[in-house]
Motif scaffolding. Structure first.
Motif, short mmCIF file in Angstrom:
data_model
loop_
_atom_site.label_atom_id
_atom_site.label_comp_id
_atom_site.label_asym_id
_atom_site.label_seq_id
_atom_site.Cartn_x
_atom_site.Cartn_y
_atom_site.Cartn_z
N ASP A 51 1.25 -1.15 -0.14
CA ASP A 51 0.11 -0.05 0.07
C ASP A 51 0.68 0.92 -0.19
O ASP A 51 0.73 1.84 -1.12
N ARG A 52 1.88 1.22 0.82
CA ARG A 52 2.97 2.82 0.68
C ARG A 52 3.27 2.75 -0.50
O ARG A 52 3.65 4.02 -1.20
N SER A 53 4.04 1.68 -1.35
CA SER A 53 4.40 1.96 -2.57
C SER A 53 3.31 2.37 -3.06
O SER A 53 4.42 3.37 -4.43
N ALA A 54 2.86 1.62 -3.59
CA ALA A 54 1.24 2.90 -4.40
C ALA A 54 1.04 3.75 -4.31
O ALA A 54 1.10 4.27 -4.61
N GLN A 55 1.07 4.67 -3.24
CA GLN A 55 0.78 5.62 -2.89
C GLN A 55 2.01 6.82 -3.00
O GLN A 55 1.98 7.67 -3.78
N ARG B 75 0.07 11.25 5.02
CA ARG B 75 1.02 10.73 5.20
C ARG B 75 2.58 10.45 4.57
O ARG B 75 3.22 10.06 5.07
N THR B 76 2.08 10.59 3.68
CA THR B 76 2.92 9.91 2.17
C THR B 76 4.53 10.84 1.72
O THR B 76 3.97 11.92 1.28
N VAL B 77 5.31 10.83 1.75
CA VAL B 77 6.98 10.70 1.60
C VAL B 77 6.79 10.64 1.10
O VAL B 77 8.19 8.89 1.09
N PRO B 78 7.44 10.45 0.06
CA PRO B 78 8.24 9.56 -1.38
C PRO B 78 10.14 9.70 -1.15
O PRO B 78 10.52 9.93 -0.41
N ARG C 284 12.21 12.40 0.37
CA ARG C 284 12.26 11.68 2.38
C ARG C 284 14.30 10.96 2.57
O ARG C 284 15.32 11.89 3.86
N ALA C 285 15.20 11.08 1.38
CA ALA C 285 16.32 11.70 1.56
C ALA C 285 17.30 12.78 1.80
O ALA C 285 18.04 13.63 2.68
#
Length: 274
Positions: free
Chosen positions: A5-9, A35-38, A42-43
């Protein structure tokens, strides 16, 4: 959320327009609910994983996407919904991307460099700011402008209801946190917030308790093409104090049903006006 799910978002669209009724003038705008931070974003964030999760708890308008969805489904004339699918820690689409933005003073312009506690979030200046503005901020603004234009073309008017929440206790980043913190704060604009829209909102949200204006947060979102120019575009920012519907910071309780019902009532009132 599981890894799939996180990867899809992370790899899906950064924002989406959920269609409503063809003859609805209403757009529910939900900019701060994700809350999604790719990974590539994130890096560039200096927090460790635990600190980042804590910051997301504090900065995210938890469950506002759900509130908007419930209200839209319950309304007799379904509104359109414009939903940000990225965290505001990626970019904040409601900030000015330049010196006009007062929140730059606390490291929270369109690209945040400071946390809610004013600790470092990114290096200052953020080395990826220009890239993030190009990739996320500008397409978002263009898509929201198109959504408003489409409602104007279809119905002759557009009503933007900005769906937010705010903590019961002021956080250090707040520039105007010393003022009242009512259960419901309505952010207004002198040009785009009409007396009728404000009256409808006050009536709809009265069951939640006191309704205040522009404290602790003021203003509302209108695309710059229309801002201060097109009276056919009306707008209001809804800020629900989080303890009204959450065990803060993120766990919903029965108050969420009441908030969704109040928003449905507002949609009904706005949609029925000529």
């Amino acid at each position: 959320m599981d890894t799939t799910d996180r990867s899809a978002q992370e790899h899906g669209p950064a924002h989406r327009l959920v269609p409503g009724a063809a003859d609805s003038p209403v757009i529910l705008h939900v900019p701060h609910g994700s809350r999604t931070v790719p990974p590539h974003v994130r890096a560039g964030i200096v927090l460790d994983d635990a600190a980042l999760e804590h910051e997301l708890d504090l900065i995210t308008d938890a469950h506002t996407q759900e509130i908007a969805e419930r209200a839209a489904r319950a309304a007799s004339l379904g509104p359109w919904r414009f939903v940000n699918e990225r965290s505001r820690l990626v970019v904040d689409p409601e900030r000015f991307p330049d010196e006009r933005e007062e929140m730059r003073a606390v490291g929270m312009g369109a690209v945040y460099t400071r946390t809610t506690g004013r600790a470092p979030l990114r290096p200052e200046p953020a080395p990826d700011e220009s890239a993030l503005i190009t990739r996320y901020f500008e397409p978002y603004a263009e898509a929201m402008t198109r959504a408003v234009d489409e409602r104007l073309a279809a119905t002759g008017r557009a009503v933007v209801i900005d769906v937010h929440s705010y903590p019961s206790r002021a956080l250090p980043y707040e520039l105007h946190g010393a003022g009242p913190r009512p259960p419901v704060c309505l952010g207004t604009d002198p040009f785009h917030t009409t007396d009728a829209l404000l009256a409808d909102a006050r009536t709809a949200f009265a069951p939640l308790g006191e309704t205040g204006l522009d404290s602790p947060f003021a203003g509302t979102y209108v695309p710059l093409r229309h801002y201060g120019k097109d009276p056919r575009v009306t707008a209001l920012m809804l800020e629900v104090r989080r303890d009204v519907y959450l065990d803060e910071p993120v766990t919903p309780h029965e108050g969420l049903d009441a908030v969704a019902a109040a928003l449905t009532d507002l949609i009904e009132r706005v949609s029925s006006r000529p």
